[in-house]
Design a protein around this motif. Sequence first.
Motif, PDB file in Angstrom:
ATOM      1  N   ALA A 190       0.945  -1.106   0.049  1.00 55.77           N
ATOM      2  CA  ALA A 190       0.100   0.023   0.082  1.00 55.77           C
ATOM      3  C   ALA A 190       0.874   1.158  -0.142  1.00 55.77           C
ATOM      4  CB  ALA A 190      -0.874  -0.043   1.206  1.00 55.77           C
ATOM      5  N   LEU A 191       0.483   2.129  -0.808  1.00 46.72           N
ATOM      6  CA  LEU A 191       1.322   3.538  -0.791  1.00 46.72           C
ATOM      7  C   LEU A 191       1.459   4.214   0.458  1.00 46.72           C
ATOM      8  CD1 LEU A 191       2.667   5.446  -2.806  1.00 46.72           C
ATOM      9  CD2 LEU A 191       0.622   6.606  -2.944  1.00 46.72           C
ATOM     10  N   ALA A 192       0.384   4.025   1.258  1.00 52.92           N
ATOM     11  CA  ALA A 192       0.488   4.747   2.472  1.00 52.92           C
ATOM     12  C   ALA A 192       1.701   3.908   3.671  1.00 52.92           C
ATOM     13  CB  ALA A 192      -0.714   4.305   3.389  1.00 52.92           C
ATOM     14  N   GLU A 193       2.012   2.719   3.346  1.00 55.78           N
ATOM     15  CA  GLU A 193       2.952   2.258   4.152  1.00 55.78           C
ATOM     16  C   GLU A 193       4.476   2.641   3.792  1.00 55.78           C
ATOM     17  OE1 GLU A 193       2.212  -2.267   4.525  1.00 55.78           O
ATOM     18  OE2 GLU A 193       1.500  -2.015   2.760  1.00 55.78           O
ATOM     19  N   LEU A 194       4.462   3.293   2.546  1.00 53.23           N
ATOM     20  CA  LEU A 194       5.842   4.325   2.356  1.00 53.23           C
ATOM     21  C   LEU A 194       5.872   5.371   2.560  1.00 53.23           C
ATOM     22  CD1 LEU A 194       5.878   2.198  -1.138  1.00 53.23           C
ATOM     23  CD2 LEU A 194       7.335   1.628   0.746  1.00 53.23           C
ATOM     24  N   ALA A 195       5.143   6.026   3.521  1.00 52.73           N
ATOM     25  CA  ALA A 195       4.926   7.471   3.843  1.00 52.73           C
ATOM     26  C   ALA A 195       6.312   7.985   4.503  1.00 52.73           C
ATOM     27  CB  ALA A 195       3.508   7.667   4.866  1.00 52.73           C
ATOM     28  N   GLY A 196       6.795   7.163   5.151  1.00 53.85           N
ATOM     29  CA  GLY A 196       8.103   7.864   5.486  1.00 53.85           C
ATOM     30  C   GLY A 196       9.231   8.002   4.796  1.00 53.85           C
ATOM     31  N   ALA A 213       2.128  12.852  -6.237  1.00 55.91           N
ATOM     32  CA  ALA A 213       1.954  13.695  -5.110  1.00 55.91           C
ATOM     33  C   ALA A 213       0.498  13.819  -4.826  1.00 55.91           C
ATOM     34  CB  ALA A 213       2.165  15.391  -5.522  1.00 55.91           C
ATOM     35  N   ALA A 214      -0.509  13.868  -5.731  1.00 55.23           N
ATOM     36  CA  ALA A 214      -2.109  13.630  -5.437  1.00 55.23           C
ATOM     37  C   ALA A 214      -2.234  12.415  -4.888  1.00 55.23           C
ATOM     38  CB  ALA A 214      -2.776  13.839  -6.886  1.00 55.23           C
ATOM     39  N   ALA A 215      -1.749  11.180  -5.417  1.00 55.37           N
ATOM     40  CA  ALA A 215      -1.914   9.880  -4.947  1.00 55.37           C
ATOM     41  C   ALA A 215      -1.326   9.894  -3.260  1.00 55.37           C
ATOM     42  CB  ALA A 215      -1.132   8.980  -5.830  1.00 55.37           C
ATOM     43  N   CYS A 216      -0.379  10.400  -3.169  1.00 57.34           N
ATOM     44  CA  CYS A 216       0.276  10.299  -1.597  1.00 57.34           C
ATOM     45  C   CYS A 216      -0.800  11.233  -0.935  1.00 57.34           C
ATOM     46  CB  CYS A 216       1.439  11.109  -1.561  1.00 57.34           C
ATOM     47  SG  CYS A 216       2.776   9.997  -2.535  1.00 57.34           S
ATOM     48  N   VAL A 217      -1.208  12.016  -1.385  1.00 59.30           N
ATOM     49  CA  VAL A 217      -2.207  12.857  -0.373  1.00 59.30           C
ATOM     50  C   VAL A 217      -3.398  12.179  -0.228  1.00 59.30           C
ATOM     51  CG1 VAL A 217      -3.933  14.868  -0.473  1.00 59.30           C
ATOM     52  CG2 VAL A 217      -1.535  15.064  -1.182  1.00 59.30           C
ATOM     53  N   ARG A 218      -3.978  11.427  -1.311  1.00 63.28           N
ATOM     54  CA  ARG A 218      -5.048  10.393  -0.863  1.00 63.28           C
ATOM     55  C   ARG A 218      -4.677   9.263  -0.109  1.00 63.28           C
ATOM     56  NH1 ARG A 218      -5.715  11.269  -6.703  1.00 63.28           N
ATOM     57  NH2 ARG A 218      -4.531   9.318  -7.007  1.00 63.28           N
ATOM     58  N   GLY A 220      -2.831   9.754   2.527  1.00 64.51           N
ATOM     59  CA  GLY A 220      -2.750  10.254   3.650  1.00 64.51           C
ATOM     60  C   GLY A 220      -1.394  10.884   4.156  1.00 64.51           C
ATOM     61  N   PHE A 221      -0.422  11.475   3.204  1.00 66.50           N
ATOM     62  CA  PHE A 221       1.019  11.921   3.314  1.00 66.50           C
ATOM     63  C   PHE A 221       1.368  12.462   2.281  1.00 66.50           C
ATOM     64  CE2 PHE A 221       1.960   8.095   1.103  1.00 66.50           C
ATOM     65  CZ  PHE A 221       3.025   8.331   0.489  1.00 66.50           C
ATOM     66  N   THR A 222       2.517  13.442   2.661  1.00 65.42           N
ATOM     67  CA  THR A 222       3.391  14.010   1.519  1.00 65.42           C
ATOM     68  C   THR A 222       4.704  13.613   1.522  1.00 65.42           C
ATOM     69  OG1 THR A 222       2.058  16.023   2.064  1.00 65.42           O
ATOM     70  CG2 THR A 222       4.002  16.415   0.899  1.00 65.42           C
ATOM     71  N   PRO A 223       5.231  13.173   0.192  1.00 67.03           N
ATOM     72  CA  PRO A 223       6.583  12.825   0.242  1.00 67.03           C
ATOM     73  C   PRO A 223       7.394  13.588   0.752  1.00 67.03           C
ATOM     74  CG  PRO A 223       5.371  12.765  -1.915  1.00 67.03           C
ATOM     75  CD  PRO A 223       4.511  13.449  -1.011  1.00 67.03           C
ATOM     76  N   ALA A 224       8.304  12.989   1.618  1.00 65.47           N
ATOM     77  CA  ALA A 224       9.304  13.882   2.344  1.00 65.47           C
ATOM     78  C   ALA A 224      10.424  14.390   1.428  1.00 65.47           C
ATOM     79  CB  ALA A 224       9.970  12.967   3.334  1.00 65.47           C
ATOM     80  N   ARG A 225      10.775  13.523   0.346  1.00 58.87           N
ATOM     81  CA  ARG A 225      11.731  14.235  -0.647  1.00 58.87           C
ATOM     82  C   ARG A 225      11.754  13.322  -1.862  1.00 58.87           C
ATOM     83  NH1 ARG A 225      17.919  14.553   1.525  1.00 58.87           N
ATOM     84  NH2 ARG A 225      16.605  16.134   2.912  1.00 58.87           N
TER      85      ARG A 225
END
Length: 326
Positions: A190-196, A213-218, A220-225
């Motif tokens: 799941a994309l959310a599992e890679l939030a950090g 970026a939009a997929a990450c927001v959906r 629940g996170f914003t890519p750190a870098r």
Amino acid sequence: MELELRHLKTIRAIADAGSLTKAATALGLAQPALSAQLRRIERSLGGALFERGRCGVRTTALGELVLDRARVVLPAVHDLQQEAVRFARAWDGGPRGFRLGGTHGPLLGGLVDRLAEAEPDASVATHTSWSEREIAAQAVDGRLDYALIGTCGESAPPEAGRLAWTEVARDPVFVMLPTGHPLAAREEIALAELAGQDWADVPGDGCFGDCFAAACVRAGFTPARVYETDTASCVHLVQVGRAVGLCRATFPTTPGVVTRALAGTPLVWRHLLGWHPASPAAAGAPAVIAHVRAAHGEAARRSTSYSRWLAAGGAADRHNAMQGAG
């Protein structure tokens, strides 16, 4: 005197400038020389084209008629010249050849291999770039016969109104992980599992970065870098654990790296082949499309993670995801 294109350009320049003085400067002529030329043009057309006054010149009814025709003829001749140059570049009567442009990836190499096999006497030249727009522009002006690029989701390709585009395949976007990553043993993540995580990806001038970026927001996170760099550098950053990478599902097996599906297929990549519809390349497009599709099939079979994902029903997952992709 026979009316020539240069005379129409002169008339248009005078009308655009609004005065003989300004038009002479724009044309690089002395004003008396321009005035004399205008008188010769007017004699050949049977009447005055401009009324002279203190504030400059104004077109007569005859001048408006001639200008209307000039505004049609001059662009048409310009387009004809460009078309002729494009045709001459694409076909000079010599040995058959293919000039291919593409973004970095396995499909371009697979296409070259198949063309070399099918057309052993033909030359095959390639141009690679991270810029889909650059590749499309070179196909428009005749420097390339075919453009092999990708777009995110259902977004339109560059030069959509000037090139003919055909979708040859579509793939989910996978994630690259170092083999020692805690999630590397999973078939789907799941994309959310890679939030950090920090991320690595190749640059582009399409909408993929915004879609990611939009997929990450959906999720629940914003890519750190996000490191945008060439493919080899992306692989290195993943191998040393600096980042996880985004890649097409057909990405080849690489030491120290595994590729895994993202649950729900939040990102999809369409592979497109484009060509100029008025170029000689148009006649050969069906055969080249078939070669690209065969090359994609081979690349998909070589990717063990993609093959497993497809066998587990990933194709249906991809189709469902495309209903909401953009």
